[in-house]
Design an enzyme around this catalytic site. Structure first.
Site, PDB file in Angstrom:
ATOM      1  CB  CYS A   6       7.726 -53.715  33.076  1.00  0.00           C
ATOM      2  SG  CYS A   6       8.838 -52.511  33.829  1.00  0.00           S
ATOM      3  CB  CYS A  25      10.372 -52.165  31.158  1.00  0.00           C
ATOM      4  SG  CYS A  25      10.998 -52.998  32.627  1.00  0.00           S
TER       5      CYS A  25
END
Length: 219
Positions: A147, A144
């Site tokens: 992230c 991600c």
């Protein structure tokens, strides 16, 4: 219509797909993710595969393409590549498979798929968040992009608040059951607990200042 990349919420995506029998459904996650659960009649082409664009030749540019990933980041990239490569009608599911599954919409799982790791139990999570100090939970995934961008901030805060607050990163891929029980359907998501109570919830890329305010405001 002209060349277009159209974002659709899960319900609208589901309805549009049902109304488009000639539609081509594309899952752009990894093969391992696909095995664990995917939409019926979807084709798996990993957008991170170096030959992803070449593999698009298996699709018909004149027919609508419906694309999704886990949370929406990779499907957005794939949708742009589709449009850039001459696909005229591309629908991008917002929120991805996370939103789809949390909405209790149907999906399939490969019979021979290896069971996903069960990860942290609800009991372990409850014990972790029962502390009388602030406990900040970061649900993330290694693939991600947002992230990854947030990780240096999380690591910095972990060091600075050691002994004053607990900051715990939890891999979504390895803790899907826990994520579902906590209604985590987007990542990264940040949850602040104290004495077992959820006091704050944050989503996506966030400024370091906001984390500090939330943590220090609950010490």
């Amino acid at each position: 219509m002209g060349y277009a990349q159209v974002p659709l919420a899960v319900d609208a995506f589901n309805q549009k797909l049902a109304d488009t029998p000639q539609g081509q459904l594309l899952d752009v996650r990894t093969p391992d993710e696909y095995e664990q659960g995917h939409l019926a009649k979807s084709q798996n082409l990993d957008v991170k595969d170096p030959v992803f664009v070449q593999k698009l030749a298996t699709l018909d540019k004149d027919k609508p393409v419906f694309v999704y990933c886990l949370s929406g980041g990779r499907s957005g990239k794939a949708a742009k590549l589709l449009v850039d490569n001459g696909f005229k009608e591309v629908y991008d599911m917002q929120g991805g498979f996370l939103k789809w599954s949390s909405a209790k919409l149907p999906f399939e799982k490969d019979k021979n798929a290896i069971a996903a790791p069960t990860g942290m139990s609800q009991e372990e999570f409850n014990k972790l968040t029962a502390s009388n100090q602030p406990v900040l939970i970061d649900f993330y995934a290694p693939w991600c992009a947002p992230c990854k961008k947030m990780m240096p901030t999380i690591e910095k805060l972990t060091r600075e608040y050691a002994g004053k607050a607990t900051i715990k990163t939890i891999n979504y891929d390895e803790n899907k059951a826990l994520a579902q029980s906590l209604q985590v359907d987007e990542i990264p998501v940040f949850l602040l607990y104290k004495n077992g109570k959820l006091l704050w919830r944050g989503l996506g890329e966030m400024p370091e200042k906001e984390f500090r305010e939330v943590i220090e405001g609950n010490m």
